[in-house]
Design an enzyme around this catalytic site. Structure first.
Site, PDB file in Angstrom:
ATOM      1  N   HIS A 236       0.516  -0.791   0.252  1.00  0.00           N
ATOM      2  CA  HIS A 236       0.057   0.322   0.624  1.00  0.00           C
ATOM      3  C   HIS A 236       1.001   1.889   0.417  1.00  0.00           C
ATOM      4  CE1 HIS A 236       0.043  -1.103   4.469  1.00  0.00           C
ATOM      5  NE2 HIS A 236       0.207   0.890   4.238  1.00  0.00           N
TER       6      HIS A 236
HETATM    7  C1  UD1 Z   1      -2.496   5.481   5.756  1.00  0.00           C
HETATM    8  C2  UD1 Z   1      -1.119   6.118   6.657  1.00  0.00           C
HETATM    9  C3  UD1 Z   1      -0.522   5.115   5.871  1.00  0.00           C
HETATM   10  C4  UD1 Z   1      -0.443   3.934   6.845  1.00  0.00           C
HETATM   11  C5  UD1 Z   1      -2.038   3.282   5.966  1.00  0.00           C
HETATM   12  C6  UD1 Z   1      -2.149   2.210   6.733  1.00  0.00           C
HETATM   13  C7  UD1 Z   1      -0.691   8.548   5.940  1.00  0.00           C
HETATM   14  C8  UD1 Z   1      -0.351   9.108   5.379  1.00  0.00           C
HETATM   15  N1  UD1 Z   1      -0.659   7.051   4.991  1.00  0.00           N
HETATM   16  O1  UD1 Z   1      -1.971   5.211   4.005  1.00  0.00           O
HETATM   17  O2  UD1 Z   1       1.130   5.464   6.646  1.00  0.00           O
HETATM   18  O3  UD1 Z   1       0.786   3.165   6.512  1.00  0.00           O
HETATM   19  O4  UD1 Z   1      -2.488   4.428   6.093  1.00  0.00           O
HETATM   20  O5  UD1 Z   1      -3.098   1.465   5.734  1.00  0.00           O
HETATM   21  O6  UD1 Z   1      -1.243   8.904   6.859  1.00  0.00           O
HETATM   22  N2  UD1 Z   1      -9.936   4.300   1.684  1.00  0.00           N
HETATM   23  C9  UD1 Z   1     -10.389   3.637   1.224  1.00  0.00           C
HETATM   24  N3  UD1 Z   1     -10.983   3.648   2.914  1.00  0.00           N
HETATM   25  C10 UD1 Z   1     -10.470   3.321   4.096  1.00  0.00           C
HETATM   26  C11 UD1 Z   1      -9.355   4.096   3.744  1.00  0.00           C
HETATM   27  C12 UD1 Z   1      -8.871   5.164   2.713  1.00  0.00           C
HETATM   28  O7  UD1 Z   1     -11.266   3.495   0.671  1.00  0.00           O
HETATM   29  O8  UD1 Z   1     -11.318   2.863   5.199  1.00  0.00           O
HETATM   30  C13 UD1 Z   1      -9.513   4.767   0.930  1.00  0.00           C
HETATM   31  C14 UD1 Z   1      -9.477   6.636  -0.053  1.00  0.00           C
HETATM   32  O9  UD1 Z   1      -9.401   6.343  -1.275  1.00  0.00           O
HETATM   33  C15 UD1 Z   1      -8.323   6.988   0.282  1.00  0.00           C
HETATM   34  C16 UD1 Z   1      -7.294   6.173  -0.163  1.00  0.00           C
HETATM   35  O10 UD1 Z   1      -7.424   4.713   1.054  1.00  0.00           O
HETATM   36  O11 UD1 Z   1      -7.829   7.895  -0.611  1.00  0.00           O
HETATM   37  C17 UD1 Z   1      -5.379   6.654   1.252  1.00  0.00           C
HETATM   38  O12 UD1 Z   1      -6.006   6.411   2.328  1.00  0.00           O
HETATM   39  P1  UD1 Z   1      -5.183   7.793   3.240  1.00  0.00           P
HETATM   40  O13 UD1 Z   1      -5.904   7.014   4.656  1.00  0.00           O
HETATM   41  O14 UD1 Z   1      -5.148   8.983   3.239  1.00  0.00           O
HETATM   42  O15 UD1 Z   1      -3.835   6.641   3.266  1.00  0.00           O
HETATM   43  P2  UD1 Z   1      -3.174   5.371   3.431  1.00  0.00           P
HETATM   44  O16 UD1 Z   1      -2.388   5.201   2.144  1.00  0.00           O
HETATM   45  O17 UD1 Z   1      -4.947   4.645   3.689  1.00  0.00           O
HETATM   46  N1  UDP Z   2      -3.945  -5.762   8.580  1.00  0.00           N
HETATM   47  C1  UDP Z   2      -4.820  -6.318   9.270  1.00  0.00           C
HETATM   48  N2  UDP Z   2      -5.198  -6.837   7.685  1.00  0.00           N
HETATM   49  C2  UDP Z   2      -4.881  -6.763   6.970  1.00  0.00           C
HETATM   50  C3  UDP Z   2      -3.808  -6.213   6.181  1.00  0.00           C
HETATM   51  C4  UDP Z   2      -2.769  -5.769   7.639  1.00  0.00           C
HETATM   52  O1  UDP Z   2      -5.323  -6.600  10.018  1.00  0.00           O
HETATM   53  O2  UDP Z   2      -5.510  -6.763   5.295  1.00  0.00           O
HETATM   54  C5  UDP Z   2      -3.078  -5.614   9.969  1.00  0.00           C
HETATM   55  C6  UDP Z   2      -1.549  -5.530   9.954  1.00  0.00           C
HETATM   56  O3  UDP Z   2      -1.390  -7.437  10.974  1.00  0.00           O
HETATM   57  C7  UDP Z   2      -0.730  -4.997  11.239  1.00  0.00           C
HETATM   58  C8  UDP Z   2      -1.197  -3.487  10.625  1.00  0.00           C
HETATM   59  O4  UDP Z   2      -2.588  -4.181   9.653  1.00  0.00           O
HETATM   60  O5  UDP Z   2      -1.100  -5.413  12.676  1.00  0.00           O
HETATM   61  C9  UDP Z   2      -0.618  -3.231   9.572  1.00  0.00           C
HETATM   62  O6  UDP Z   2      -1.090  -1.534   9.683  1.00  0.00           O
HETATM   63  P1  UDP Z   2      -0.736  -1.723   7.653  1.00  0.00           P
HETATM   64  O7  UDP Z   2       0.429  -2.171   7.153  1.00  0.00           O
HETATM   65  O8  UDP Z   2      -2.375  -0.930   7.239  1.00  0.00           O
HETATM   66  O9  UDP Z   2      -0.039  -0.524   8.363  1.00  0.00           O
HETATM   67  P2  UDP Z   2       1.323   0.412   8.384  1.00  0.00           P
HETATM   68  O10 UDP Z   2       2.404  -0.635   9.754  1.00  0.00           O
HETATM   69  O11 UDP Z   2       2.288   0.320   6.968  1.00  0.00           O
HETATM   70  O12 UDP Z   2       1.402   2.521   8.798  1.00  0.00           O
END
Ligand code: UD1
Ligand code: UDP
Length: 367
Positions: A204
């Site tokens: 991601h």
């Molecule tokens: C965010 C964090 C990242 C983290 C990740 C964990 C920042 C800058 N990034 O990235 O560090 O590793 O979360 O998963 O804070 N969206 C949905 N449903 C949701 C959430 C998001 O559809 O419930 C979609 C939206 O289209 C959005 C995109 O995902 O534009 C990205 O979501 P966003 O929270 O901006 O960043 P992540 O890539 O999720």
């Molecule tokens: N995780 C989850 N379901 C998924 C993928 C990840 O529950 O489909 C959990 C994983 O075990 C860990 C956390 O989400 O506890 C990691 O989050 P993510 O990779 O979204 O964010 P990051 O750690 O890179 O910020």
């Protein structure tokens, strides 16, 4: 004394849970705030249900947007909340936009700020999380670090020893509390995979998934690996749309984002995990499962030095070679990481409540 704990995105929920529990167990006056950065049931509600995290006292509904929009909505939301519900300490976790926005609002409101996961550095300023980490640490009074390398980073940046607390890893508190329960679930059977005979993928990071050419390069090499080992790929919402436009090799099974227990069950029994997630690098090291990190760097070097993580970048040949090595030889030798023992939340609560709370804490004036 009132302590406000803030969480907003998927990895925040596992990190805040042990802190809230430890504070509640000590009778502290706590409030749990959900910023709403992640909002799909599969990115939010499922973790409250499965982890037994108590429902948030406030939900700020920040949602998605550009970095500026999202950060600003959390900033205003937390500022408004703190005006209505004055707090002494605001606890933030991790490195997402909610983390930096809440810490800025809290510092301006005159609260002490406690950052859980302080001192991690990728030294890659193109990562939005790196900006969030550095700024959040700067705004924080309490710096709770998961590993010795993080403490070294903070010292090198001039933070004082009385601000820095090496407490261990809250993500691993939650993992250890749930892994046996997770292993009892029928997750593997439901996906048609067997213990030790499949790989698990998560992707991601914007650098990997926002550029279609890069995502194509990665999915092509994953498709080659899938000829030897079936791969399960729970798809993050950021990755979903781009991936939907691509044909994937038949050995790769795509799923929706998984609940925590199913994901941990898959992680614990995988032959190899290929990921760009921060938390997954840590969990695989704690579980002794081979991890291949598809990034050029990591802010979690202890998972490479002591754990099972290998950072390979995005070069297809290196990814193929490392996957083959993991499939044939298993994880590289690893050791237990000091402090990743299931008690980080307790240590954090003890520091926060020590000496009756903020009165016992000398606010840094020389920074
Ligand atoms: C965010 C964090 C990242 C983290 C990740 C964990 C920042 C800058 N990034 O990235 O560090 O590793 O979360 O998963 O804070 N969206 C949905 N449903 C949701 C959430 C998001 O559809 O419930 C979609 C939206 O289209 C959005 C995109 O995902 O534009 C990205 O979501 P966003 O929270 O901006 O960043 P992540 O890539 O999720
Ligand atoms: N995780 C989850 N379901 C998924 C993928 C990840 O529950 O489909 C959990 C994983 O075990 C860990 C956390 O989400 O506890 C990691 O989050 P993510 O990779 O979204 O964010 P990051 O750690 O890179 O910020």
């Amino acid at each position: 004394m009132r302590i406000v704990c803030v969480a907003g995105a998927r990895p925040n929920f596992m990190k805040i849970k042990p802190v809230v529990d430890a504070l509640d167990a000590r009778g502290a006056d706590t409030m749990l705030v959900h910023t709403g950065q992640h909002f799909d049931a599969a990115m939010s509600d499922v973790f409250f249900d499965e982890l037994g995290l108590r429902p948030p006292d406030r939900h700020l509904g920040a949602g998605s947007g550009t970095h500026g929009e999202q950060t600003a909505r959390v900033l205003v939301g937390v500022e408004t909340l703190l005006a209505e519900e004055p707090a002494d300490i605001v606890v933030v976790v991790g490195d997402v936009n909610s983390t930096v926005a809440a810490s800025l609002a809290a510092a301006k409101a005159g609260c002490l700020v406690a950052h859980v996961e302080a001192g991690l550095r990728s030294r890659d300023w193109t990562m939005p999380e790196e900006v969030n980490r550095v700024v959040t640490d700067r705004l924080s009074d309490y710096l709770f670090s998961p590993s010795a390398d993080a403490v070294e980073n903070l010292r090198a940046e001039g933070y004082r020893d009385d601000q820095i607390h090496l407490v261990g890893n809250v993500m691993i508190d939650t993992l250890l509390a749930n892994v046996e329960r997770a292993r009892r679930r029928p997750t593997l059977g439901a996906l048609g995979v067997e213990e030790g005979a499949y790989g698990l993928i998560t992707l991601h990071r914007p650098a990997n998934v926002d550029d279609p050419a890069m995502l194509r390069t990665l999915t092509d090499v994953l498709g080659e690996i899938a000829k030897d080992l079936p791969l399960v790929f729970p798809v993050h919402p950021r990755t979903r749309a781009r991936l939907a436009e691509m044909a994937l090799a038949p050995g790769i099974t795509l799923t929706d984002p998984m609940g925590y227990l199913d994901f941990i069950a898959l992680e614990a029994s995988a032959k190899v995990v290929l990921t760009d997630s921060g938390g997954v690098q840590e969990e695989t090291s704690a579980l002794g499962v081979a991890c291949i990190t598809l990034r050029e760097n990591t802010e979690r070097p202890v998972t490479v030095e002591l754990g099972t993580n290998v950072v390979v970048g995005r070069d297809p040949q290196r990814i193929r070679d490392e996957a083959r090595r993991a499939i044939n030889d298993g994880p590289k030798p690893s050791q237990e990481i000091p402090g990743w023992d299931g008690h980080a939340g307790d240590r954090i609560a003890d520091v926060l409540l020590r000496g009756g709370g903020p009165e016992g804490h000398v606010r840094p004036t020389d920074r």
